[in-house]
Enzyme design. Sequence first.
Site, PDB file in Angstrom:
ATOM      1  N   HIS A  57     -24.327  11.865 -37.939  1.00  0.00           N
ATOM      2  CA  HIS A  57     -24.597  12.663 -36.744  1.00  0.00           C
ATOM      3  C   HIS A  57     -25.261  13.986 -37.116  1.00  0.00           C
ATOM      4  O   HIS A  57     -25.013  14.532 -38.187  1.00  0.00           O
ATOM      5  CB  HIS A  57     -23.290  12.976 -35.995  1.00  0.00           C
ATOM      6  CG  HIS A  57     -23.000  12.019 -34.883  1.00  0.00           C
ATOM      7  ND1 HIS A  57     -22.696  12.422 -33.603  1.00  0.00           N
ATOM      8  CD2 HIS A  57     -22.979  10.670 -34.853  1.00  0.00           C
ATOM      9  CE1 HIS A  57     -22.490  11.372 -32.842  1.00  0.00           C
ATOM     10  NE2 HIS A  57     -22.647  10.295 -33.572  1.00  0.00           N
ATOM     11  N   GLU A 113     -28.259   8.363 -29.917  1.00  0.00           N
ATOM     12  CA  GLU A 113     -27.938   9.123 -28.711  1.00  0.00           C
ATOM     13  C   GLU A 113     -28.837  10.341 -28.628  1.00  0.00           C
ATOM     14  O   GLU A 113     -29.223  10.919 -29.657  1.00  0.00           O
ATOM     15  CB  GLU A 113     -26.472   9.585 -28.710  1.00  0.00           C
ATOM     16  CG  GLU A 113     -25.457   8.489 -28.872  1.00  0.00           C
ATOM     17  CD  GLU A 113     -25.152   8.182 -30.329  1.00  0.00           C
ATOM     18  OE1 GLU A 113     -25.483   9.021 -31.212  1.00  0.00           O
ATOM     19  OE2 GLU A 113     -24.604   7.113 -30.595  1.00  0.00           O
TER      20      GLU A 113
END
Length: 317
Positions: A38, A106
């Site tokens: 991430h 995302e």
Amino acid sequence: MVSVGYFLSSEEFSPRELVRQARLAEAAGFERLWVSDHFHPWLDEQGSSPFVWSVLGALSEVTSLPISTAVTCPIIRTHPVVVAQAAATAAVQFEGRFVLGVGTGEALNEHVTGERWPSPPVRLEMLEEAIDVIRELHTGKEVNHRGRHYTVDHARLYTVPDEPVPIYVSAFGPAAAELAARAGDGFCTVMPDADLVRQYREAGGGDRPVQGGLKVCWADSEDDGVRTAHRLWRNELLPGRLPSVLPTPADYEAAASLVTEDMVREQFACGPDADRHVEAVREFADAGFDEVYVQQIGPDQEKFFEAWRTQVLPRLA
């Protein structure tokens, strides 16, 4: 039989703590590792987001377990050429015990370069082309590619493993499961969804590995565990496509304000009841998963590893 691994959360823990947890996981009897990739955490409260490829280098020196990224997005923030080089190096460092898990990502992580966030069908198209580019580069040959989404100009990787890096594809719906079957060496998701596993296998996935991830919170009481899980991971309960489109942790914070502690209690195995933790893993096993990766939420890592070593893993062997 299901192989049980530990899920290293890059959103919640610092690089050195992730390395420490990998040691604890191996000592406790976990058989493999996942590590998330991430740029941002989901919530500010989680508080971390180290660069996964640096962490992987450190992990390769302290554990003999196989490891997968869960998952890397090679479509916007990081060009597939760079992901190909990073994955090849990791595979060499881990002496073939590395799997590149990929997905469509995302907006939370991918919008940071200022590029537009494409629709789901376009992201799947980009992912399939990215996988093709990565596989070409992992041959060690010079690659020139002019595709719809990516250009590669006279690129060659000189550090490559003896065997191609396995690429597993993340999926949460039928279209992605079909892509995983068509383009991947395995499939990964975070839901014990037997229908999705069946769709993957029937679409061509056959007997290739299926990985699943889940979160638990071992704690002194169920209420303590629920409070910790709600504070740190209530974003897990956001529905539908919402998690893929919110751009910042503050947006997740706002959306997750609708998630109650009772909802978290229903979703996660919280507290010291070993039966419930065993059942959480068996749900994935019963749905046809080959590998299940468990993340302990919160700071009580030593309690978790000791409890799972003595009370949970022996019952799953």
